[in-house]
Design an enzyme around this catalytic site. Sequence first.
Site, mmCIF file in Angstrom:
data_model
loop_
_atom_site.group_PDB
_atom_site.id
_atom_site.type_symbol
_atom_site.label_atom_id
_atom_site.label_comp_id
_atom_site.label_asym_id
_atom_site.label_seq_id
_atom_site.Cartn_x
_atom_site.Cartn_y
_atom_site.Cartn_z
ATOM 1 N N CYS A 108 38.431 43.408 40.289
ATOM 2 C CA CYS A 108 38.247 42.006 39.899
ATOM 3 C C CYS A 108 38.569 41.768 38.423
ATOM 4 O O CYS A 108 38.273 42.607 37.579
ATOM 5 C CB CYS A 108 36.815 41.573 40.192
ATOM 6 S SG CYS A 108 36.408 41.671 41.939
ATOM 7 N N CYS B 51 40.293 39.129 43.289
ATOM 8 C CA CYS B 51 39.000 38.491 43.015
ATOM 9 C C CYS B 51 38.837 38.202 41.527
ATOM 10 O O CYS B 51 39.440 38.861 40.691
ATOM 11 C CB CYS B 51 37.870 39.381 43.516
ATOM 12 S SG CYS B 51 38.087 41.125 43.109
#
Length: 275
Positions: free
Chosen positions: A100, A181
């Site tokens: 992420c 993400c």
Amino acid sequence: MDHGESRRPEKRRRRRRVALCVAAVLLLLIIVAVVLGVTLSKETNQFQSVFFSRCEKFKGHDCQKIWEAFQQAYVNQDPCDVPMEAYDPLITAAPFKPTCNRMMFWSKTKDVVHEFTEKRDCFVTLEDTLLGSVLDGLTWCGKEGSSETFTSDCPGWTDCENNTVRSFWNRVSAAYADIACGDVTAMLNGSIAVPFSPTSIFGSIEVKGLNATRVKSLNVVLVTDEKNVTNCTNASLKDLQKELAEGIKYNCKEVPETQIQECGSNPQKPCGSCW
Ligand code: N1C
């Protein structure tokens, strides 16, 4: 009588000559077959050894299992008829792990991006993952009725859409976008007239594949040079925003290529302040 006797050895000689010719042709055929067989399996072997040596740099993976899952997608198949789904078992064998806020996508900026990511550890591109790095820059295809992997004369993008290599990049890019993400970055080329192309892999697969429940924002870094052909107001970038799922924020920043290079070679500078 005399005649018959002298004709018999003549016949025998002729038969021997024919037999010799047949043997010579057979021998030639065998040689051709062996040479062809050796060069073909040489192509497979060379390709396989690149695959394994790159794969083994990633610890804790079963490269033999990954090789088999990879091969089943295209071996013994028409190289123009390999759908991206053919690589599903490969993705299962070597799944992507989300990183992420550090994922980097790109289009038409391959060299700038990798020059930067090679030096700095801030961003992860598909080529930094196992599957991306193993197959980067390679060409491969199969053929119906053969168990070989060919590395030359493989059909390309202009020959057919569902070709072995294109379908691979389509499939792995879809999987990579799917796990994205947080805040994601994309480096696009500001020295061409259309930095966002809807037919590129980035445009047709990755942007569409970003999931709003996981991705907060898409941050475009538009890499510019002295010529400054485009900027963030470019019409193609409006199309990019339209393709984004609702809820994903969009930002764009023009960044000179020299600034990216400087930041790449300056390890003291925190990644967040590169642009
Ligand atoms: O079609 P593109 O770029 O927009 O694809 C780039 C996009 C990146 O964000 C990557 O995640 O798609 C992924 N990707 C690769 O990682 C990759 N490595 C090598 C897509 N293609 C990749 N290649 C080869 O470059 C492949 O053969 C494909 O056809 C080109 C795409 O280059 P592009 O048009 O600059």
